[in-house]
Design a protein around this motif. Structure first.
Motif, PDB file in Angstrom:
ATOM      1  N   LEU A   6       5.497  -7.027  14.312  1.00  0.00           N
ATOM      2  CA  LEU A   6       4.982  -6.595  13.007  1.00  0.00           C
ATOM      3  C   LEU A   6       3.653  -7.294  12.791  1.00  0.00           C
ATOM      4  O   LEU A   6       3.562  -8.516  12.980  1.00  0.00           O
ATOM      5  CB  LEU A   6       5.948  -6.991  11.875  1.00  0.00           C
ATOM      6  CG  LEU A   6       7.387  -6.481  11.958  1.00  0.00           C
ATOM      7  CD1 LEU A   6       8.206  -7.005  10.783  1.00  0.00           C
ATOM      8  CD2 LEU A   6       7.419  -4.962  11.962  1.00  0.00           C
ATOM      9  N   ARG A   7       2.636  -6.534  12.447  1.00  0.00           N
ATOM     10  CA  ARG A   7       1.307  -7.136  12.236  1.00  0.00           C
ATOM     11  C   ARG A   7       0.759  -6.764  10.876  1.00  0.00           C
ATOM     12  O   ARG A   7       0.604  -5.590  10.558  1.00  0.00           O
ATOM     13  CB  ARG A   7       0.301  -6.616  13.265  1.00  0.00           C
ATOM     14  CG  ARG A   7       0.573  -7.052  14.631  1.00  0.00           C
ATOM     15  CD  ARG A   7      -0.632  -7.459  15.456  1.00  0.00           C
ATOM     16  NE  ARG A   7      -0.132  -7.822  16.768  1.00  0.00           N
ATOM     17  CZ  ARG A   7       0.581  -8.905  17.035  1.00  0.00           C
ATOM     18  NH1 ARG A   7       0.794  -9.787  16.094  1.00  0.00           N
ATOM     19  NH2 ARG A   7       1.057  -9.132  18.240  1.00  0.00           N
ATOM     20  N   ASP A   8       0.482  -7.815  10.103  1.00  0.00           N
ATOM     21  CA  ASP A   8      -0.178  -7.632   8.788  1.00  0.00           C
ATOM     22  C   ASP A   8       0.486  -6.564   7.930  1.00  0.00           C
ATOM     23  O   ASP A   8      -0.193  -5.727   7.327  1.00  0.00           O
ATOM     24  CB  ASP A   8      -1.658  -7.253   8.980  1.00  0.00           C
ATOM     25  CG  ASP A   8      -2.449  -8.405   9.545  1.00  0.00           C
ATOM     26  OD1 ASP A   8      -2.131  -9.554   9.179  1.00  0.00           O
ATOM     27  OD2 ASP A   8      -3.357  -8.162  10.362  1.00  0.00           O
ATOM     28  N   ILE A   9       1.797  -6.592   7.900  1.00  0.00           N
ATOM     29  CA  ILE A   9       2.496  -5.551   7.137  1.00  0.00           C
ATOM     30  C   ILE A   9       2.407  -5.831   5.631  1.00  0.00           C
ATOM     31  O   ILE A   9       2.729  -6.922   5.167  1.00  0.00           O
ATOM     32  CB  ILE A   9       3.990  -5.488   7.535  1.00  0.00           C
ATOM     33  CG1 ILE A   9       4.149  -5.154   9.026  1.00  0.00           C
ATOM     34  CG2 ILE A   9       4.739  -4.498   6.647  1.00  0.00           C
ATOM     35  CD1 ILE A   9       3.894  -3.728   9.399  1.00  0.00           C
ATOM     36  N   VAL A  10       1.961  -4.808   4.923  1.00  0.00           N
ATOM     37  CA  VAL A  10       1.969  -4.860   3.457  1.00  0.00           C
ATOM     38  C   VAL A  10       2.913  -3.759   2.989  1.00  0.00           C
ATOM     39  O   VAL A  10       2.864  -2.637   3.501  1.00  0.00           O
ATOM     40  CB  VAL A  10       0.552  -4.616   2.886  1.00  0.00           C
ATOM     41  CG1 VAL A  10       0.598  -4.457   1.369  1.00  0.00           C
ATOM     42  CG2 VAL A  10      -0.389  -5.752   3.279  1.00  0.00           C
ATOM     43  N   LYS A  11       3.803  -4.091   2.069  1.00  0.00           N
ATOM     44  CA  LYS A  11       4.620  -3.066   1.420  1.00  0.00           C
ATOM     45  C   LYS A  11       4.439  -3.213  -0.081  1.00  0.00           C
ATOM     46  O   LYS A  11       4.853  -4.212  -0.670  1.00  0.00           O
ATOM     47  CB  LYS A  11       6.108  -3.217   1.796  1.00  0.00           C
ATOM     48  CG  LYS A  11       6.996  -2.204   1.119  1.00  0.00           C
ATOM     49  CD  LYS A  11       6.668  -0.782   1.521  1.00  0.00           C
ATOM     50  CE  LYS A  11       7.378   0.247   0.667  1.00  0.00           C
ATOM     51  NZ  LYS A  11       6.965   1.625   0.974  1.00  0.00           N
ATOM     52  N   GLN A  12       3.771  -2.229  -0.636  1.00  0.00           N
ATOM     53  CA  GLN A  12       3.481  -2.275  -2.068  1.00  0.00           C
ATOM     54  C   GLN A  12       4.365  -1.273  -2.788  1.00  0.00           C
ATOM     55  O   GLN A  12       4.329  -0.074  -2.486  1.00  0.00           O
ATOM     56  CB  GLN A  12       1.989  -1.939  -2.291  1.00  0.00           C
ATOM     57  CG  GLN A  12       1.541  -1.947  -3.729  1.00  0.00           C
ATOM     58  CD  GLN A  12       1.392  -3.360  -4.301  1.00  0.00           C
ATOM     59  OE1 GLN A  12       0.934  -4.265  -3.613  1.00  0.00           O
ATOM     60  NE2 GLN A  12       1.803  -3.557  -5.543  1.00  0.00           N
ATOM     61  N   TYR A  13       5.217  -1.765  -3.682  1.00  0.00           N
ATOM     62  CA  TYR A  13       5.894  -0.849  -4.594  1.00  0.00           C
ATOM     63  C   TYR A  13       4.982  -0.746  -5.810  1.00  0.00           C
ATOM     64  O   TYR A  13       3.963  -1.424  -5.873  1.00  0.00           O
ATOM     65  CB  TYR A  13       7.279  -1.390  -4.963  1.00  0.00           C
ATOM     66  CG  TYR A  13       8.240  -1.338  -3.800  1.00  0.00           C
ATOM     67  CD1 TYR A  13       8.759  -0.129  -3.348  1.00  0.00           C
ATOM     68  CD2 TYR A  13       8.614  -2.505  -3.133  1.00  0.00           C
ATOM     69  CE1 TYR A  13       9.634  -0.080  -2.269  1.00  0.00           C
ATOM     70  CE2 TYR A  13       9.479  -2.463  -2.056  1.00  0.00           C
ATOM     71  CZ  TYR A  13       9.996  -1.249  -1.630  1.00  0.00           C
ATOM     72  OH  TYR A  13      10.845  -1.202  -0.566  1.00  0.00           O
ATOM     73  N   LYS A  14       5.359   0.030  -6.783  1.00  0.00           N
ATOM     74  CA  LYS A  14       4.457   0.284  -7.914  1.00  0.00           C
ATOM     75  C   LYS A  14       3.754  -1.002  -8.377  1.00  0.00           C
ATOM     76  O   LYS A  14       2.542  -1.127  -8.295  1.00  0.00           O
ATOM     77  CB  LYS A  14       5.264   0.910  -9.060  1.00  0.00           C
ATOM     78  CG  LYS A  14       4.601   2.156  -9.608  1.00  0.00           C
ATOM     79  CD  LYS A  14       5.443   2.795 -10.675  1.00  0.00           C
ATOM     80  CE  LYS A  14       5.800   4.219 -10.266  1.00  0.00           C
ATOM     81  NZ  LYS A  14       6.836   4.806 -11.087  1.00  0.00           N
ATOM     82  N   THR A  15       4.567  -1.932  -8.831  1.00  0.00           N
ATOM     83  CA  THR A  15       3.935  -3.148  -9.361  1.00  0.00           C
ATOM     84  C   THR A  15       4.260  -4.383  -8.517  1.00  0.00           C
ATOM     85  O   THR A  15       3.784  -5.468  -8.810  1.00  0.00           O
ATOM     86  CB  THR A  15       4.414  -3.419 -10.802  1.00  0.00           C
ATOM     87  OG1 THR A  15       5.841  -3.407 -10.780  1.00  0.00           O
ATOM     88  CG2 THR A  15       3.910  -2.359 -11.766  1.00  0.00           C
ATOM     89  N   THR A  16       5.079  -4.199  -7.493  1.00  0.00           N
ATOM     90  CA  THR A  16       5.504  -5.368  -6.708  1.00  0.00           C
ATOM     91  C   THR A  16       4.990  -5.266  -5.282  1.00  0.00           C
ATOM     92  O   THR A  16       5.126  -4.221  -4.643  1.00  0.00           O
ATOM     93  CB  THR A  16       7.055  -5.436  -6.623  1.00  0.00           C
ATOM     94  OG1 THR A  16       7.577  -5.261  -7.918  1.00  0.00           O
ATOM     95  CG2 THR A  16       7.534  -6.749  -6.033  1.00  0.00           C
ATOM     96  N   ARG A  17       4.427  -6.347  -4.803  1.00  0.00           N
ATOM     97  CA  ARG A  17       4.045  -6.403  -3.397  1.00  0.00           C
ATOM     98  C   ARG A  17       5.176  -7.129  -2.657  1.00  0.00           C
ATOM     99  O   ARG A  17       5.271  -8.358  -2.701  1.00  0.00           O
ATOM    100  CB  ARG A  17       2.723  -7.148  -3.237  1.00  0.00           C
ATOM    101  CG  ARG A  17       2.224  -7.132  -1.820  1.00  0.00           C
ATOM    102  CD  ARG A  17       0.760  -7.441  -1.740  1.00  0.00           C
ATOM    103  NE  ARG A  17      -0.035  -6.290  -2.121  1.00  0.00           N
ATOM    104  CZ  ARG A  17      -1.214  -5.968  -1.565  1.00  0.00           C
ATOM    105  NH1 ARG A  17      -1.723  -6.715  -0.625  1.00  0.00           N
ATOM    106  NH2 ARG A  17      -1.876  -4.914  -1.953  1.00  0.00           N
ATOM    107  N   ALA A  18       6.059  -6.346  -2.028  1.00  0.00           N
ATOM    108  CA  ALA A  18       7.242  -6.955  -1.398  1.00  0.00           C
ATOM    109  C   ALA A  18       6.861  -7.671  -0.104  1.00  0.00           C
ATOM    110  O   ALA A  18       7.414  -8.711   0.228  1.00  0.00           O
ATOM    111  CB  ALA A  18       8.284  -5.874  -1.112  1.00  0.00           C
ATOM    112  N   LEU A  19       5.928  -7.086   0.661  1.00  0.00           N
ATOM    113  CA  LEU A  19       5.418  -7.760   1.864  1.00  0.00           C
ATOM    114  C   LEU A  19       3.906  -7.859   1.718  1.00  0.00           C
ATOM    115  O   LEU A  19       3.247  -6.905   1.300  1.00  0.00           O
ATOM    116  CB  LEU A  19       5.798  -6.996   3.135  1.00  0.00           C
ATOM    117  CG  LEU A  19       7.293  -6.859   3.416  1.00  0.00           C
ATOM    118  CD1 LEU A  19       7.543  -6.097   4.713  1.00  0.00           C
ATOM    119  CD2 LEU A  19       7.987  -8.216   3.474  1.00  0.00           C
ATOM    120  N   ASN A  20       3.398  -9.020   2.088  1.00  0.00           N
ATOM    121  CA  ASN A  20       1.987  -9.282   1.794  1.00  0.00           C
ATOM    122  C   ASN A  20       1.279  -9.812   3.043  1.00  0.00           C
ATOM    123  O   ASN A  20       0.944 -10.986   3.126  1.00  0.00           O
ATOM    124  CB  ASN A  20       1.925 -10.297   0.642  1.00  0.00           C
ATOM    125  CG  ASN A  20       0.520 -10.481   0.126  1.00  0.00           C
ATOM    126  OD1 ASN A  20      -0.349  -9.640   0.369  1.00  0.00           O
ATOM    127  ND2 ASN A  20       0.291 -11.579  -0.564  1.00  0.00           N
TER     128      ASN A  20
END
Ligand code: ATP
Length: 298
Positions: A6-20
């Motif tokens: 996994l490289r530089d994974i970002v997971k953005q929900y509406k207001t929450t950044r679960a993975l940064n």
């Protein structure tokens, strides 16, 4: 070879950044543990690996495949235990496992012998089973498969100590036979005894990674009793907790090599070293993350 990248994974929900910006590599055949406080991003990481959710950005390769695009192919190669096991209430464990065995091409004989070994009641509706026994039913499906990658979210949740131990042995055997095992856990003892390597996740990023012994060894504590009052500004590379004017506790790496020489001018009267359990490592990583977020210099 890496089973998971996994490289530089970002997971953005509406207001929450679960993975940064999470980066993680798990080698084939490794037993790898993810630890972190509640909400750190462990389940989101596992769901990304499984291709259940699509990363907002970053790249993911699992067994050489793109987990989102190639999810159906990938799922045939992975055995998965979700964090919130949901089983059909009205079915018996045997009915459910028989169905799973036919879909996933598992040997029913193997399922039955595992059920006997794990002491799982097969013939009662699953709504009548205890939480631990329901967890065991879900684990039987995972253990009966010969998948090359096993992904488990909080696998020991609800299990009694005997079953926990049995699971640890089973996972170790699978890894010995060449499978890759990635799991998340709040049980630090199990992580400590089982894993080849761990990653500490905090606020959606990997903040520490390595073998447990190396990670725990990196951070240590040292109690110092001195003749003169210690000037904290000399020890900015370590966390310093003042117990009294002449007794403090330093926490960090390289205490013996780098901190002790700086202590000499204060007249050391006594030193006591302590290792650091995984609990403190986790707590320290989380605290450092919060302080970073709030702009406090650690
Ligand atoms: P726990 O140890 O409590 O299971 P965790 O480390 O597994 O926590 P995640 O479940 O990955 O943490 O959650 C990471 C963050 O993402 C949390 O702030 C959570 O509230 C948020 N989150 C997770 N799923 C969603 C979603 N579907 N929508 C919005 N926010 C979400």
């Amino acid at each position: 070879m890496n089973a998971i990248e996994l490289r530089d994974i970002v997971k953005q929900y509406k207001t929450t950044r679960a993975l940064n910006g999470l980066t993680l590599e798990v080698q084939a055949g490794e037993l790898f543990g993810l630890v972190g406080v509640n909400g750190a991003g462990k389940t989101t990481t596992l769901s990304t690996v499984m291709g259940f959710i699509r990363a907002s950005s970053g790249t993911a390769r699992v067994l050489g495949l793109d987990p989102w695009r190639d999810a159906p192919t990938l799922h045939a190669k992975i055995a998965w235990l979700p964090g919130d096991v949901r089983l059909p209430d009205a079915q018996t464990a045997l009915e459910w496992l028989s169905y799973q065995a036919s879909v996933l091409k598992l040997e029913l004989g193997k399922v039955r012998s595992l059920a006997a070994e794990w002491d799982v009641p097969l013939d009662r509706p699953m709504r009548t089973l205890s939480k631990g026994n329901r967890q065991k039913v879900a684990l039987l499906r995972l253990l009966a498969s010969d998948a090359e990658l096993l992904i488990l979210d909080e696998p020991t949740s609800g299990l009694d100590p005997v079953a926990q131990e049995r699971l640890m042995i089973a996972l170790r055997e699978r890894a010995k036979a060449g499978a890759t095992v990635l799991f998340s856990s709040h049980n630090l003892i199990e992580v400590q005894t089982l894993c080849d390597r761990i990653a500490v996740i905090d606020a959606g990023r990997v903040v520490r990674e390595g073998s447990v012994s190396a990670l725990i060894g990196q951070v240590q504590t040292m109690s110092v009793w001195s003749r003169l009052e210690i000037d904290p500004s000399v020890f900015q590379d370590w966390k310093l907790e003042r117990v009294t004017a002449t007794h403090c506790i330093l926490e960090g790496a390289k205490l013996l090599e780098d901190a002790v020489p700086k202590l000499l001018p204060f007249g050391i009267e006594r030193l006591e070293f302590g290792g650091m359990g995984l609990e403190r490592l986790l707590e320290g990583a989380h605290r450092a993350g919060l302080e970073h977020k709030n702009g406090v210099k650690t």
